[in-house]
Design a protein around this motif. Structure first.
Motif, short mmCIF file in Angstrom:
data_model
loop_
_atom_site.label_atom_id
_atom_site.label_comp_id
_atom_site.label_asym_id
_atom_site.label_seq_id
_atom_site.Cartn_x
_atom_site.Cartn_y
_atom_site.Cartn_z
N CYS A 1 0.82 -1.21 0.00
CA CYS A 1 0.00 0.00 0.00
C CYS A 1 0.86 1.26 0.00
CB CYS A 1 -0.94 0.00 1.21
SG CYS A 1 -2.34 -1.12 1.04
N ILE A 2 1.97 1.22 0.73
CA ILE A 2 2.89 2.36 0.72
C ILE A 2 3.48 2.54 -0.68
CG2 ILE A 2 5.09 3.23 1.61
CD1 ILE A 2 4.41 1.90 4.28
N MET A 3 3.87 1.43 -1.32
CA MET A 3 4.40 1.50 -2.68
C MET A 3 3.35 2.04 -3.65
SD MET A 3 6.44 -2.16 -2.77
CE MET A 3 6.74 -2.04 -4.53
N CYS A 4 2.10 1.60 -3.48
CA CYS A 4 1.02 2.08 -4.32
C CYS A 4 0.83 3.58 -4.14
CB CYS A 4 -0.27 1.34 -3.98
SG CYS A 4 -1.71 1.85 -4.95
N ASN A 5 0.95 4.04 -2.90
CA ASN A 5 0.81 5.46 -2.61
C ASN A 5 1.88 6.28 -3.33
OD1 ASN A 5 -0.05 7.82 -1.31
ND2 ASN A 5 -0.41 6.75 0.61
N LEU A 6 3.07 5.71 -3.45
CA LEU A 6 4.17 6.41 -4.10
C LEU A 6 4.06 6.37 -5.63
CD1 LEU A 6 7.12 5.12 -1.87
CD2 LEU A 6 6.02 7.36 -1.76
N LEU A 7 3.44 5.31 -6.15
CA LEU A 7 3.43 5.09 -7.60
C LEU A 7 2.16 5.57 -8.29
CD1 LEU A 7 4.92 1.46 -7.79
CD2 LEU A 7 6.05 3.58 -8.46
N ILE A 8 1.08 5.74 -7.55
CA ILE A 8 -0.21 5.93 -8.21
C ILE A 8 -0.28 7.23 -9.01
CG2 ILE A 8 -1.36 7.07 -6.25
CD1 ILE A 8 -3.81 5.24 -7.06
N GLU A 9 0.39 8.28 -8.56
CA GLU A 9 0.37 9.53 -9.31
C GLU A 9 1.29 9.47 -10.53
OE1 GLU A 9 -1.76 11.70 -8.96
OE2 GLU A 9 -2.56 11.28 -6.96
N ARG A 10 2.17 8.47 -10.57
CA ARG A 10 3.03 8.29 -11.74
C ARG A 10 2.41 7.34 -12.75
NH1 ARG A 10 9.14 7.47 -9.17
NH2 ARG A 10 9.23 9.44 -8.01
N LYS A 11 1.92 6.20 -12.25
CA LYS A 11 1.41 5.15 -13.13
C LYS A 11 -0.08 5.28 -13.42
CE LYS A 11 5.36 3.03 -13.43
NZ LYS A 11 6.10 2.99 -14.72
N GLY A 12 -0.82 5.91 -12.54
CA GLY A 12 -2.25 6.07 -12.78
C GLY A 12 -3.09 5.02 -12.07
N ARG A 13 -4.37 5.35 -11.90
CA ARG A 13 -5.28 4.46 -11.17
C ARG A 13 -5.54 3.17 -11.94
NH1 ARG A 13 -4.05 9.36 -9.14
NH2 ARG A 13 -5.77 10.47 -8.13
N ARG A 14 -5.81 3.32 -13.22
CA ARG A 14 -6.19 2.17 -14.05
C ARG A 14 -5.06 1.14 -14.14
NH1 ARG A 14 -6.15 1.71 -19.78
NH2 ARG A 14 -7.75 0.30 -20.60
N PHE A 15 -3.84 1.62 -14.32
CA PHE A 15 -2.69 0.71 -14.41
C PHE A 15 -2.50 -0.07 -13.11
CE2 PHE A 15 1.79 -0.17 -13.62
CZ PHE A 15 2.17 -0.84 -14.76
N MET A 16 -2.57 0.63 -11.97
CA MET A 16 -2.36 -0.02 -10.68
C MET A 16 -3.46 -1.03 -10.37
SD MET A 16 0.50 1.29 -9.73
CE MET A 16 0.65 0.77 -8.02
N LEU A 17 -4.69 -0.67 -10.70
CA LEU A 17 -5.83 -1.54 -10.41
C LEU A 17 -5.79 -2.80 -11.29
CD1 LEU A 17 -8.41 -1.70 -8.70
CD2 LEU A 17 -9.62 -0.53 -10.53
N MET A 18 -5.61 -2.61 -12.58
CA MET A 18 -5.57 -3.75 -13.49
C MET A 18 -4.34 -4.62 -13.22
SD MET A 18 -6.01 -3.81 -17.64
CE MET A 18 -4.57 -2.81 -17.95
N GLY A 19 -3.20 -3.99 -12.96
CA GLY A 19 -1.99 -4.75 -12.67
C GLY A 19 -2.13 -5.60 -11.43
#
Length: 501
Positions: free
Chosen positions: A326-344
């Motif tokens: 979750c911490i990694m997601c917090n750091l990456l979500i503004e770079r990779k986007g919501r859709r990429f993180m969710l689908m990945g």
């Protein structure tokens, strides 16, 4: 005070506000998922002894499992009730006061849990879980709204995603407190079940010192002075004129419009696919089986070949995995986007569910297979933490207007809690009956969810609400043709969604 000093002070206020709200909010959800696993054997013994003393009945194993499953899963029905009342409460009392009032349910439930053993009452434990579930259901819905409406635009995604971080932290905390050396022993399990009162008390002592959501104060209550004061505390002495203008514009566009009711969203064609998307993603959050692992970690790791002595220590690793992810997601979500993180996240969970099935099938033939099974549980949870919990929490904030948001969260929360109850009820029986194939249904859900996100859900990162609404418009009115169809006919219905989040 200098400008830099004001900025640091306001940033500290925002951080402390997030911590205060989350400690008594989404942290409670994760904490109460985790604390039921450690005392499983002790409470099952208590159930047997209670039935024997009261009715002279010796329960069979499956009957004890059924009663225990009800105790665990009834938390989800309480959460469903909390999700249903969260919308009206957040409108009437405000986001902050709603979170504070929800602690009435929490403290009542903790008191019942504490007294249940002395009273020899299984029913008190069940009622306690219902009340604590109501508290968690309110927190899971209201907290993301509170954060999304209080944070500055450039921090809105990260602040909203902190809800998922605190949920994962709650899981880890619950697993640690549940160790036999702390409160997970036979003589202290009632204190473990009541220990959730402590985060609630911390919130009651700290949250009143922080401001209400500025958007709620101006748009819902029409109190510009209170809104400006809240913004000043959260942003610094100089209130950003662009942000205040944006809130005033949204208020003007929704002037005279009352908050939407859930059934009205179902009838509103202009939000049809937004609503479907929220329902699908919220349902997948629980139907993927991740949170049920915390309920029944003992069952899962026993099936994976882990000894009873080691299970309590191994389960801490599951919570740590999600917390880290979750911490990694917090750091990456503004770079990779919501859709990429969710689908990945869903794609990776599909892969690990398949590998876990293979590992369980060969665990009696190959000596190291139990270790692969255990690794699959960890990677499954890690993949889950990388996308679904964080994105699911922030999604209604980004695709619904202020007037529709409470109803959208109510529907999303209801789907999440209802599916958690269903999966929680069938999970132990699924593990015992399907054995090595127990994760096949969950893997199937993950695959279908990944396909839906990839084919339907637009990216919301860095986009205004009007831009996101335009993308959903293509789905909501795709059968409308001609220059007079679709857009012109429904433009009025989209006017309230034209301001950026």
């Amino acid at each position: 005070m200098s400008h830099d000093g004001q900025q640091k002070s306001s940033s500290l206020t925002l951080v402390l506000m997030v911590a205060s709200a989350a400690i008594g909010g989404t942290l409670q959800y994760g904490y109460n998922l985790a604390i039921t696993n450690a005392p499983t054997t002790f409470i099952q013994t208590f159930i047997n002894e209670t039935f024997a003393a009261r009715w002279a009945v010796q329960l069979e194993d499956f009957q004890v499992t059924l009663v225990w499953t009800v105790i665990v899963s009834i938390f989800s029905l309480g959460g469903l009730g909390g999700a249903i009342i969260a919308g009206p409460m957040s409108i009437r009392f405000g986001r902050k006061k709603c979170l504070l009032l929800s602690n009435i349910f929490l403290l009542s439930g903790a008191l019942l849990a504490l007294a249940s053993r002395a009273a020899g009452s299984v029913e008190m434990i069940v009622l306690s879980r219902v009340l604590i579930g109501i508290n968690a259901g309110i927190g899971m819905n209201v907290q993301p709204m509170y954060f999304g409406e209080s944070a500055p635009k450039h921090l809105r995604g990260a602040v909203s995603l902190s809800s998922a971080v605190f949920t994962a932290f709650g899981v880890v905390l619950g697993q640690v407190v549940g160790l036999r050396e702390i409160l997970g022993s036979e003589s202290r399990w009632q204190y473990l079940l009541a220990s959730n009162a402590i985060p609630g008390l911390i919130q009651l002592l700290t949250l009143p010192w922080f401001p209400e959501s500025p958007r709620y104060l101006l748009i819902d209550r029409g109190d510009k002075e209170a809104c400006v004061d809240a913004l000043r505390r959260l942003r610094g002495r100089e209130v950003p004129s662009s942000e205040l203008a944006e809130i005033l514009q949204e208020r003007a566009e929704t002037a005279g419009a009352r908050p939407s009711r859930p059934w009205e969203l179902f009838r509103d064609r202009s939000v049809r696919w937004q609503l479907i998307s929220v329902m699908v993603v919220s349902s997948a959050m629980q139907l993927c089986g991740n949170d049920s692992i915390y309920f029944y970690a003992s069952y899962v790791f026993k099936e994976a070949g882990i000894s009873n002595e080691q299970i309590q220590y191994v389960t801490i690793g599951t919570g740590t995995c999600e917390f880290t992810a979750c911490i990694m997601c917090n750091l990456l979500i503004e770079r990779k986007g919501r859709r990429f993180m969710l689908m990945g996240g869903f794609v990776l969970m599909t892969v690990w569910a398949l590998v876990f099935t293979v590992a369980l099938s060969f665990e009696h033939l190959i000596s190291w297979m139990p270790y692969l099974s255990m690794a699959c549980v960890f990677t499954y949870i890690l993949s889950f933490g990388m996308g679904p919990p964080g994105v699911t929490g922030v999604l209604p904030t980004e695709i619904f207007t202020q007037t529709a948001r409470p109803a959208a969260y109510m529907i999303a929360g209801s789907m999440m809690w209802l599916n958690l109850f269903i999966v929680g009820m069938i999970f132990p029986f699924l593990v015992s009956e399907m054995r090595q194939y127990c994760f096949v249904p969950f893997g199937t859900v993950c695959l279908l969810s990944a396909l839906y996100v990839g084919l339907v859900l637009p990216e919301t990162k860095g986009k205004s609400l009007s831009a996101i609404t335009d993308e959903f418009h293509k789905l909501n009115f795709r059968h409308e043709e001609g220059p007079c169809g679709g857009r012109s006919r429904y433009r009025a219905g989209e006017a309230s969604a034209s301001t950026a989040l």
